[in-house]
Design an enzyme around this catalytic site. Structure first.
Site, PDB file in Angstrom:
ATOM      1  N   HIS A 176      -3.953  -4.242   0.203  1.00  0.00           N
ATOM      2  CA  HIS A 176      -3.763  -5.093   1.268  1.00  0.00           C
ATOM      3  C   HIS A 176      -3.710  -6.368   1.250  1.00  0.00           C
ATOM      4  O   HIS A 176      -4.902  -6.975   1.323  1.00  0.00           O
ATOM      5  CB  HIS A 176      -4.319  -4.580   2.502  1.00  0.00           C
ATOM      6  CG  HIS A 176      -4.322  -3.139   3.122  1.00  0.00           C
ATOM      7  ND1 HIS A 176      -3.091  -2.928   3.645  1.00  0.00           N
ATOM      8  CD2 HIS A 176      -4.802  -2.025   2.578  1.00  0.00           C
ATOM      9  CE1 HIS A 176      -3.194  -1.433   3.951  1.00  0.00           C
ATOM     10  NE2 HIS A 176      -4.258  -0.930   3.244  1.00  0.00           N
TER      11      HIS A 176
ATOM     12  N   CYS B 248       0.811  -1.160  -0.051  1.00  0.00           N
ATOM     13  CA  CYS B 248      -0.123  -0.069   0.135  1.00  0.00           C
ATOM     14  C   CYS B 248       0.899   1.198  -0.005  1.00  0.00           C
ATOM     15  O   CYS B 248       1.502   1.715  -0.977  1.00  0.00           O
ATOM     16  CB  CYS B 248      -1.053  -0.122   1.202  1.00  0.00           C
ATOM     17  SG  CYS B 248      -2.313   1.195   0.849  1.00  0.00           S
TER      18      CYS B 248
ATOM     19  N   GLU C 206      -2.743  -8.651   3.132  1.00  0.00           N
ATOM     20  CA  GLU C 206      -3.115  -9.244   4.607  1.00  0.00           C
ATOM     21  C   GLU C 206      -4.631  -9.161   4.836  1.00  0.00           C
ATOM     22  O   GLU C 206      -4.977 -10.038   5.624  1.00  0.00           O
ATOM     23  CB  GLU C 206      -2.370  -8.768   5.583  1.00  0.00           C
ATOM     24  CG  GLU C 206      -2.747  -7.163   6.041  1.00  0.00           C
ATOM     25  CD  GLU C 206      -2.450  -6.296   5.135  1.00  0.00           C
ATOM     26  OE1 GLU C 206      -2.439  -5.098   5.403  1.00  0.00           O
ATOM     27  OE2 GLU C 206      -1.649  -6.554   3.926  1.00  0.00           O
TER      28      GLU C 206
END
Length: 216
Positions: free
Chosen positions: A194, A77, A196
């Protein structure tokens, strides 16, 4: 051992959770000098590009030196935006500069109700034009960071600024305009979204980075 760089703007908790779920060994270096002992580096980040001013100086020098010696680097990001020369969001703050180009604000499209910031799930696709000249790899994308993923795979974005589509772009996304969603040059990798927080697709991208580190 992977270094997870903490400069006060990273979503470290969710990145740590993802790395732990994949069995990765990682630590957060306390000083720039410690970067040299790690096999790979991850620079996460959320928020305003001005936050990366904390990396200017010794941290920027140490990370740049590690990259020049072949250490894999993964920007997430805001961390991806930092890989470029700089951003219009904070014109006086330099990026790492390992990728050419500057980050600019997305325009959006009021008529199509495409608001800024760009928040939510969107698809990854191979870039069009001359950036597509390299042969596609396994799964439909070129490069290593997107191995085993198919075009159209969805990931989670939240950002107002984005990098241009250059020859380092291996996947692009469109939100009123097309921008680089994934970049790869040598041992440098970056994702605008993102991973994750992007379910199995995101975990596969992190797996691919871990596989890169094992091969170095």
């Amino acid at each position: 051992m992977i270094a997870l760089i903490d400069y006060g703007a990273g979503n470290l908790t969710s990145v740590r959770k993802a790395l732990t779920s994949l069995g990765a060994a990682f630590a957060t270096p306390a000083t720039p000098e410690e970067c040299a002992r790690f096999s790979a580096l991850i620079v996460p980040g959320v928020g305003h590009f001005a936050a990366t001013a904390a990396l200017v100086g010794p941290w920027r020098d140490a990370i740049g030196a590690a990259v020049r010696t072949g250490t894999p680097l993964f920007g997430i990001c805001l961390g991806m935006q930092w890989l470029f020369e700089g951003s219009d969001e904070a014109p006086d703050v330099p990026g790492l500069g390992v990728l050419p180009g500057r980050v600019v604000r997305l325009r959006g499209n009021a008529e199509e109700r495409l608001k800024i910031p760009h928040v939510g799930w969107n698809g990854l696709n191979p870039p069009c034009g001359p950036e597509r000249s390299a042969p596609l790899g396994q799964g439909g994308f070129r490069g290593r960071i997107l191995a085993d993923l198919e075009p159209g795979a969805h990931v989670y974005f939240t950002h107002s600024y984005a990098a241009p589509v250059t020859t380092d772009c291996v996947a692009a996304t469109t939100h009123a305009e097309t921008f680089s969603a994934v970049v790869e040059r040598g041992n440098v990798f970056g994702v605008q979204f993102h991973p994750e927080k992007s379910s199995e697709t995101g975990l596969q991208i992190i797996r691919n980075f871990l596989e890169v580190t094992r091969g170095c």
